[in-house]
Scaffold this motif. Structure first.
Motif, PDB file in Angstrom:
ATOM      1  N   MET A   1      38.713  31.477   2.612  1.00 16.09           N
ATOM      2  CA  MET A   1      40.151  32.075   2.335  1.00 16.09           C
ATOM      3  C   MET A   1      40.415  33.110   2.272  1.00 16.09           C
ATOM      4  N   THR A   2      39.684  33.626   1.806  1.00 17.97           N
ATOM      5  CA  THR A   2      40.449  35.515   1.026  1.00 17.97           C
ATOM      6  C   THR A   2      40.148  36.154   2.592  1.00 17.97           C
ATOM      7  N   TRP A   3      39.362  35.555   3.505  1.00 21.67           N
ATOM      8  CA  TRP A   3      39.271  36.777   4.551  1.00 21.67           C
ATOM      9  C   TRP A   3      40.508  36.305   5.186  1.00 21.67           C
ATOM     10  N   VAL A   4      41.117  34.774   5.507  1.00 23.20           N
ATOM     11  CA  VAL A   4      42.201  34.599   5.525  1.00 23.20           C
ATOM     12  C   VAL A   4      43.889  35.152   5.168  1.00 23.20           C
ATOM     13  N   ARG A   5      43.961  35.511   4.137  1.00 25.56           N
ATOM     14  CA  ARG A   5      45.037  36.248   3.490  1.00 25.56           C
ATOM     15  C   ARG A   5      44.684  37.269   3.755  1.00 25.56           C
ATOM     16  N   SER A   6      43.345  38.374   3.542  1.00 29.86           N
ATOM     17  CA  SER A   6      43.553  39.559   3.929  1.00 29.86           C
ATOM     18  C   SER A   6      43.849  40.305   5.312  1.00 29.86           C
ATOM     19  N   SER A   7      44.526  39.617   6.103  1.00 23.09           N
ATOM     20  CA  SER A   7      44.914  40.692   7.103  1.00 23.09           C
ATOM     21  C   SER A   7      46.141  41.077   7.364  1.00 23.09           C
ATOM     22  N   PRO A   8      46.107  42.003   8.076  1.00 18.11           N
ATOM     23  CA  PRO A   8      47.856  43.163   7.070  1.00 18.11           C
ATOM     24  C   PRO A   8      48.315  42.348   7.764  1.00 18.11           C
ATOM     25  N   THR A   9      48.485  41.534   9.138  1.00 17.64           N
ATOM     26  CA  THR A   9      50.386  41.719   9.707  1.00 17.64           C
ATOM     27  C   THR A   9      49.592  39.301   9.570  1.00 17.64           C
ATOM     28  N   SER A  10      50.823  39.265   8.685  1.00 21.51           N
ATOM     29  CA  SER A  10      51.199  37.609   8.931  1.00 21.51           C
ATOM     30  C   SER A  10      50.031  37.156  10.183  1.00 21.51           C
ATOM     31  N   ARG A  11      50.694  37.752  11.743  1.00 19.80           N
ATOM     32  CA  ARG A  11      50.199  37.165  12.749  1.00 19.80           C
ATOM     33  C   ARG A  11      48.956  36.856  12.885  1.00 19.80           C
ATOM     34  N   GLY A  12      48.502  38.046  12.031  1.00 19.99           N
ATOM     35  CA  GLY A  12      46.725  37.992  12.127  1.00 19.99           C
ATOM     36  C   GLY A  12      46.132  37.328  11.512  1.00 19.99           C
ATOM     37  N   SER A  13      46.880  36.750   9.539  1.00 24.12           N
ATOM     38  CA  SER A  13      46.455  35.204   9.074  1.00 24.12           C
ATOM     39  C   SER A  13      46.848  34.446   9.922  1.00 24.12           C
ATOM     40  N   TRP A  14      47.657  33.697  10.726  1.00 19.99           N
ATOM     41  CA  TRP A  14      47.466  32.724  11.737  1.00 19.99           C
ATOM     42  C   TRP A  14      46.448  32.505  12.639  1.00 19.99           C
ATOM     43  N   VAL A  15      45.958  33.536  13.144  1.00 17.12           N
ATOM     44  CA  VAL A  15      44.580  34.286  13.830  1.00 17.12           C
ATOM     45  C   VAL A  15      43.381  33.873  13.093  1.00 17.12           C
ATOM     46  N   ARG A  16      43.840  33.905  12.010  1.00 18.12           N
ATOM     47  CA  ARG A  16      41.913  33.765  11.264  1.00 18.12           C
ATOM     48  C   ARG A  16      42.153  32.630  11.000  1.00 18.12           C
ATOM     49  N   LEU A  17      43.011  32.294  10.602  1.00 21.56           N
ATOM     50  CA  LEU A  17      43.016  30.369  10.228  1.00 21.56           C
ATOM     51  C   LEU A  17      43.376  29.960  11.718  1.00 21.56           C
ATOM     52  N   GLY A  18      43.193  30.460  12.819  1.00 21.20           N
ATOM     53  CA  GLY A  18      43.099  29.584  13.669  1.00 21.20           C
ATOM     54  C   GLY A  18      41.514  29.352  14.205  1.00 21.20           C
ATOM     55  N   VAL A  19      40.910  30.569  13.224  1.00 19.95           N
ATOM     56  CA  VAL A  19      39.427  30.959  14.254  1.00 19.95           C
ATOM     57  C   VAL A  19      38.995  30.142  13.347  1.00 19.95           C
ATOM     58  N   VAL A  20      39.094  30.146  11.552  1.00 17.80           N
ATOM     59  CA  VAL A  20      38.312  29.253  11.135  1.00 17.80           C
ATOM     60  C   VAL A  20      38.204  27.455  11.685  1.00 17.80           C
ATOM     61  N   VAL A  21      39.902  27.421  11.718  1.00 19.97           N
ATOM     62  CA  VAL A  21      39.644  25.561  12.149  1.00 19.97           C
ATOM     63  C   VAL A  21      38.422  25.545  13.675  1.00 19.97           C
ATOM     64  N   ALA A  22      39.042  26.477  14.413  1.00 17.67           N
ATOM     65  CA  ALA A  22      38.155  26.586  15.407  1.00 17.67           C
ATOM     66  C   ALA A  22      36.714  26.076  15.315  1.00 17.67           C
TER      67      ALA A  22
END
Length: 171
Positions: A1-22
């Motif tokens: 989850m650190t990788w998801v939170r480390s995104s520079p933007t909140s939009r990027g965090s949502w994209v990374r979370l989507g990748v993890v869920v997919a």
């Protein structure tokens, strides 16, 4: 989850979370379709754990080198007396009701002493000098190891216990 939170933007965090869920969804669907793949995944996981353990394992010490136990504190000629340490602790406390060991260690290291020490090293030395350590001293909302002023003042220089010569077992 650190990788998801480390995104520079909140939009990027949502994209990374989507990748993890997919990826998780694809993994579940694949395993349900072919449960035999779990044996391959398990073997790969064990191999990776074995390799990670070998990479992080400490090297074996040379047999001809004698090592002293890590918890034994050797008396160096420049070690301060219990009274000098008591005075330093009281100076660091000032008007506060105690001081955390991390604060004492930071002060010592600023003065060029205790370089390379950890809080545990300082704690062992203080216990060897007869200084009482409080395991959960709560100063400014942070409970951690420290020395209480009232416990330190209760030890008059004449009543202070003699420094111990063995290792401390206090945790």
């Amino acid at each position: 989850m650190t990788w998801v939170r480390s995104s520079p933007t909140s939009r990027g965090s949502w994209v990374r979370l989507g990748v993890v869920v997919a990826v998780g969804w694809i993994a579940v669907r694949t395993i349900r379709a072919a449960p035999g793949l779990l044996w391959v995944v398990t073997a790969g996981w064990l191999w990776a754990a074995y390799r990670a353990g070998r990479l992080r394992a400490p090297a074996a010490p040379a047999k001809d080198v004698e090592q002293a136990p890590a918890e034994v504190v050797e008396d160096a000629p420049d070690e301060p007396s219990a009274e000098a340490v008591r005075t330093l602790l009281l100076d660091l406390m000032g008007d506060a009701r105690g001081v955390h060991l991390s604060t004492v260690l930071a002060h010592l290291q600023q003065q060029g002493q205790g370089v390379g020490w950890k809080v545990a090293d300082l704690r062992v030395r203080l216990v060897a000098l007869g200084i009482p350590i409080e395991p959960q001293l709560n100063l400014s909302g942070v409970p951690t190891r420290g020395v209480r002023k009232d416990a330190l003042l209760a030890l008059s220089p004449s009543e202070a216990p003699a420094p111990s010569t063995g290792a401390s077992t206090a945790a």
